[in-house]
Design a protein around this motif. Structure first.
Motif, short mmCIF file in Angstrom:
data_model
loop_
_atom_site.label_atom_id
_atom_site.label_comp_id
_atom_site.label_asym_id
_atom_site.label_seq_id
_atom_site.Cartn_x
_atom_site.Cartn_y
_atom_site.Cartn_z
N MET A 120 0.91 -1.23 -0.06
CA MET A 120 -0.10 -0.01 0.15
C MET A 120 0.95 1.44 0.05
N ALA A 164 -9.52 0.99 -3.77
CA ALA A 164 -8.75 -0.27 -3.29
C ALA A 164 -9.43 -1.35 -2.68
N LEU A 206 -0.96 4.52 -1.16
CA LEU A 206 -2.39 4.91 -0.90
C LEU A 206 -2.18 5.17 0.62
N ARG A 258 -9.61 7.14 -3.22
CA ARG A 258 -8.54 6.10 -3.93
C ARG A 258 -8.48 4.76 -3.01
N LEU A 259 -8.39 5.20 -1.68
CA LEU A 259 -8.06 3.79 -0.62
C LEU A 259 -9.35 3.07 -0.63
#
Length: 232
Positions: free
Chosen positions: A205, A229, A210, A225-226
């Motif tokens: 990560m 994921a 991230l 964005r995290l």
């Protein structure tokens, strides 16, 4: 914010008291008593009598399900200032279903069950609020089971970080900085993995940009964005 204002606001966040009027909240807040705990001190063990609601005024607490015959306990929740636990004990007084441990020096406001019962007898609005508390707890447990069932380990870790970020800083989505008292063993217990796996996932990560870990702070540059994921 004064101590009384904090107590009232914290009680309002607890689903058990969400529908309670200001006057009754003030009565409940006046019945809270302060307790302090050292880092790694157990607040109560699984199986101990359930007799109190706890509201965190400072520090952090992990709620743990001990694993028989294993050193790897399961962390089912991590709590910080303003969070609460033990609320179901106010309803039935049954033994605690999990263990609560202070992760750092911690101060909690405590409402004992005998005092709560006195308030319920004199304040009918509290009785009507109990249903909301039960529904909120059921939703929390359902969400946790869903996360464990449908997400792989990378998704679980990302999802847990998103959840912690939203709780701590609900109005931010970029460059979020979180106090980070969790060890890799803590994170492994939260997502049902191993410390070695969490170490690898954190490295991945970080390489993807991230997250960043800066001493005792977790930095999330872009929460959306995290979150994406976590859903992959």
């Amino acid at each position: 914010m004064t101590g009384s204002e904090f107590a009232i606001e914290a009680l309002r966040r607890c689903a058990l008291f969400a529908s309670v009027d200001e006057q009754t909240l003030a009565l409940c807040a006046g019945s809270l008593r302060s307790r302090r705990y050292r880092k790694n001190e157990t607040i109560f063990h699984q199986g101990d009598p359930g007799d109190s609601l706890y509201i965190l005024e400072s520090g952090s607490v992990k709620i743990v399900l001990p694993s028989p015959g294993s050193a790897d306990d399961a962390i089912i929740a991590t709590l910080s200032r303003g969070d609460f636990f033990g609320e179901l004990a106010l309803l039935d007084g049954a033994p605690h279903s999990a263990t609560a441990v202070a992760m750092e020096p911690t101060e909690a406001l405590v409402l004992r069950r005998d005092r709560f019962e006195d308030l319920v007898e004199t304040e009918p609005v509290l009785r009507r609020a109990l249903f909301a508390g039960l529904v909120a707890e059921l939703r929390r447990l359902t969400g946790h089971v869903e996360e464990l069932h449908f997400l792989d380990l990378p998704g679980r870790l990302a999802s847990r970080m998103v959840h912690l970020a939203r709780e701590a800083q609900p109005d931010r989505s970029m460059d979020i900085r979180l106090d980070w008292p969790y060890t890799q063993s803590d994170l492994a217990a939260m997502i049902g993995g191993t410390r070695q796996t969490v170490n690898r996932l954190l490295a991945d990560m970080t390489a993807q940009g991230l997250v960043r870990v800066e001493r005792d702070v977790l930095v999330i540059p872009d929460l959306a964005r995290l979150e994406r994921a976590a859903e992959r």
